[in-house]
Motif scaffolding. Sequence first.
Motif, mmCIF file in Angstrom:
data_model
loop_
_atom_site.group_PDB
_atom_site.id
_atom_site.type_symbol
_atom_site.label_atom_id
_atom_site.label_comp_id
_atom_site.label_asym_id
_atom_site.label_seq_id
_atom_site.Cartn_x
_atom_site.Cartn_y
_atom_site.Cartn_z
ATOM 1 N N PRO A 1 52.450 32.259 -4.198
ATOM 2 C CA PRO A 1 51.733 33.406 -3.757
ATOM 3 C C PRO A 1 50.188 33.741 -5.018
ATOM 4 C CG PRO A 1 54.011 33.447 -3.979
ATOM 5 C CD PRO A 1 53.614 32.334 -4.900
ATOM 6 N N ILE A 2 50.321 33.980 -6.307
ATOM 7 C CA ILE A 2 49.490 33.750 -6.916
ATOM 8 C C ILE A 2 48.333 33.155 -6.236
ATOM 9 C CG2 ILE A 2 48.270 33.673 -9.442
ATOM 10 C CD1 ILE A 2 49.921 36.603 -8.798
ATOM 11 N N GLY A 3 48.499 31.242 -6.501
ATOM 12 C CA GLY A 3 47.330 30.558 -5.897
ATOM 13 C C GLY A 3 46.682 31.345 -4.813
ATOM 14 N N LEU A 4 47.700 30.992 -3.740
ATOM 15 C CA LEU A 4 47.732 31.374 -2.604
ATOM 16 C C LEU A 4 46.499 33.194 -2.730
ATOM 17 C CD1 LEU A 4 50.320 30.464 -0.191
ATOM 18 C CD2 LEU A 4 48.217 29.685 -0.203
ATOM 19 N N LEU A 5 47.319 33.545 -3.218
ATOM 20 C CA LEU A 5 45.995 35.046 -3.277
ATOM 21 C C LEU A 5 45.144 35.586 -4.034
ATOM 22 C CD1 LEU A 5 49.612 37.441 -3.390
ATOM 23 C CD2 LEU A 5 48.071 37.406 -1.929
ATOM 24 N N ALA A 6 45.310 34.182 -4.694
ATOM 25 C CA ALA A 6 42.894 34.022 -5.027
ATOM 26 C C ALA A 6 42.093 33.386 -4.507
ATOM 27 C CB ALA A 6 43.815 33.302 -6.043
ATOM 28 N N ALA A 7 43.123 32.621 -4.342
ATOM 29 C CA ALA A 7 42.070 31.726 -2.988
ATOM 30 C C ALA A 7 41.956 33.104 -1.176
ATOM 31 C CB ALA A 7 43.046 30.730 -1.933
ATOM 32 N N LEU A 8 42.434 33.874 -1.641
ATOM 33 C CA LEU A 8 42.434 34.565 -0.176
ATOM 34 C C LEU A 8 41.009 35.892 -0.747
ATOM 35 C CD1 LEU A 8 42.662 36.848 1.883
ATOM 36 C CD2 LEU A 8 44.177 38.266 -0.005
ATOM 37 N N ILE A 9 40.874 35.691 -2.084
ATOM 38 C CA ILE A 9 39.834 36.721 -2.761
ATOM 39 C C ILE A 9 38.913 35.882 -2.604
ATOM 40 C CG2 ILE A 9 39.193 38.177 -5.153
ATOM 41 C CD1 ILE A 9 41.958 39.272 -5.274
ATOM 42 N N GLY A 10 38.837 34.446 -2.604
ATOM 43 C CA GLY A 10 38.302 34.268 -3.073
ATOM 44 C C GLY A 10 37.232 33.935 -1.669
ATOM 45 N N SER B 1 64.496 26.657 -0.626
ATOM 46 C CA SER B 1 63.594 25.738 0.099
ATOM 47 C C SER B 1 62.544 24.965 -0.246
ATOM 48 C CB SER B 1 63.845 25.247 1.513
ATOM 49 O OG SER B 1 62.300 26.101 2.383
ATOM 50 N N SER B 2 61.975 24.127 -0.519
ATOM 51 C CA SER B 2 60.740 23.511 -0.917
ATOM 52 C C SER B 2 59.649 24.512 0.004
ATOM 53 C CB SER B 2 60.085 21.991 -0.566
ATOM 54 O OG SER B 2 60.556 21.693 0.354
ATOM 55 N N ASP B 3 59.966 25.083 1.602
ATOM 56 C CA ASP B 3 58.804 25.143 2.347
ATOM 57 C C ASP B 3 59.038 26.825 1.506
ATOM 58 O OD1 ASP B 3 57.868 23.252 3.396
ATOM 59 O OD2 ASP B 3 59.259 23.676 5.317
ATOM 60 N N ASP B 4 59.444 27.333 0.933
ATOM 61 C CA ASP B 4 59.565 29.412 0.493
ATOM 62 C C ASP B 4 58.287 29.334 -0.162
ATOM 63 O OD1 ASP B 4 61.824 30.235 1.676
ATOM 64 O OD2 ASP B 4 62.895 30.249 -0.010
ATOM 65 N N ILE B 5 57.821 30.707 0.005
ATOM 66 C CA ILE B 5 56.272 30.734 -0.816
ATOM 67 C C ILE B 5 57.061 31.806 -1.328
ATOM 68 C CG2 ILE B 5 54.513 31.722 -1.115
ATOM 69 C CD1 ILE B 5 53.972 29.908 1.416
ATOM 70 N N LYS B 6 57.222 33.421 -1.294
ATOM 71 C CA LYS B 6 57.624 34.651 -1.824
ATOM 72 C C LYS B 6 58.657 35.002 -0.243
ATOM 73 C CE LYS B 6 56.197 37.604 -4.113
ATOM 74 N NZ LYS B 6 56.078 38.140 -5.842
ATOM 75 N N THR B 7 59.746 35.446 -2.162
ATOM 76 C CA THR B 7 60.737 36.199 -1.901
ATOM 77 C C THR B 7 61.169 37.601 -1.815
ATOM 78 O OG1 THR B 7 62.228 34.134 -2.015
ATOM 79 C CG2 THR B 7 63.256 36.013 -2.196
ATOM 80 N N VAL B 8 61.158 38.090 -1.176
ATOM 81 C CA VAL B 8 61.459 39.872 -1.340
ATOM 82 C C VAL B 8 62.932 39.910 -0.664
ATOM 83 C CG1 VAL B 8 58.495 40.248 -0.370
ATOM 84 C CG2 VAL B 8 61.095 40.119 0.745
ATOM 85 N N ALA C 1 51.923 38.504 6.152
ATOM 86 C CA ALA C 1 52.897 38.471 6.534
ATOM 87 C C ALA C 1 53.683 36.417 6.447
ATOM 88 C CB ALA C 1 53.550 38.736 7.996
ATOM 89 N N ARG C 2 52.793 35.577 6.495
ATOM 90 C CA ARG C 2 53.578 34.159 6.022
ATOM 91 C C ARG C 2 53.463 34.168 4.942
ATOM 92 N NH1 ARG C 2 48.881 30.729 9.698
ATOM 93 N NH2 ARG C 2 50.291 29.387 8.886
ATOM 94 N N LEU C 3 52.759 34.423 3.773
ATOM 95 C CA LEU C 3 53.449 34.110 2.580
ATOM 96 C C LEU C 3 54.732 34.602 2.156
ATOM 97 C CD1 LEU C 3 49.893 35.643 1.019
ATOM 98 C CD2 LEU C 3 50.422 33.830 2.025
#
Length: 354
Positions: free
Chosen positions: A184-193, A340-347, A319-321
């Motif tokens: 989640p942190i990496g993908l959100l960092a990429a988003l802002i980048g 699973s290995s495909d999990d990114i973010k749990t809420v 939403a896909r995160l």
Amino acid sequence: MRALTVVPTHPGSVAVIDVPDPEPAEGQLLVEGLFMGVCGTDHEIAAGDYGTAPQGADRLVLGHESLGRVRSAPEGSGFAEGDLVVGVVRRPDPVPCGACAAGHFDMCRNGRYTERGIKERHGYGSELWTVEADYAIAVNPGLADVGVLLEPTSVVAKAWEQVRRVGERSWFSPQRALVTGAGPIGLLAALIGTQLGLEVHVLDRVTSGPKPELVQALGATYHDGSAVDVFKTLTPDVVIEATGAGQLVFEAMAYTASYGIVCLTGVSSAGHKLPVDAGGLNRELVLENDVVLGSVNANLEHYRSAAVALAAADRDWLARLITRRVPLADAAEALTTTGSSDDIKTVVRLSESD
């Protein structure tokens, strides 16, 4: 009401229990909890690694990543019934230190800060919670399903701000950024980048599943090969390191472009020793005017920047995160098991109506 709680430093004590409904004090909002995000911090507290309950309490209500809907708000607070809000995690220390006094409580100098759901303050993992109006962040109404991502986004908003502040010590015009880690942190960092107009690359170990697709959907480039090869090929101007993997941290320091900046956001586990050419690394940092800095937590301005970044992002991408949503009744299991290995973010879904 029900709340997700733990006895700090006691492994296996996570439980959903009934607690009294909160009564808002003067200047506080009463909020219906909608979602609570789960991150590594929550797993570590659940494992008994750290955490501190409020004075006089045995259990700590978990949850520092929040999203709720206002039920009542003080007159003149700027909030009204029905507003979506996120609660800020950290509060300044009572002394306060110079940083806290200036509103930069994310940079507290004496460690006497408190944190919702982590250190001496109950968190947001309950069906109802209260928050001071000054520490509530308004969320775009269109983000009702994904606004829980605001707190982790605030962390990377701060990371990018720190990179900019350090870079602007001289002429600064970065072109290429590498994010290590596609959680989640990496993908959100990429988003802002990408929102900053940079050429963004993301490095992770997985070769399939949602992570490569999410990176590509940003218009960024995904890499799963040798980290050293990726670093040498790209020679990035900026690295946002989001794994905490010791070897990768040192490789990031060694292979940036001249006048490169490495921002460390991942927390490494202690005890893993690596052979490091300290002299060579020092020579590289000095002769190329490189900078390595750590960044954690966020202040009010970072939360506001995060709210702007999320509002500007593609809702479907956000939403896909979120790859796993669990009801409050199952939250204890979600904190003590991995997906699973495909999990990114749990809420955790706190409201029965959502």
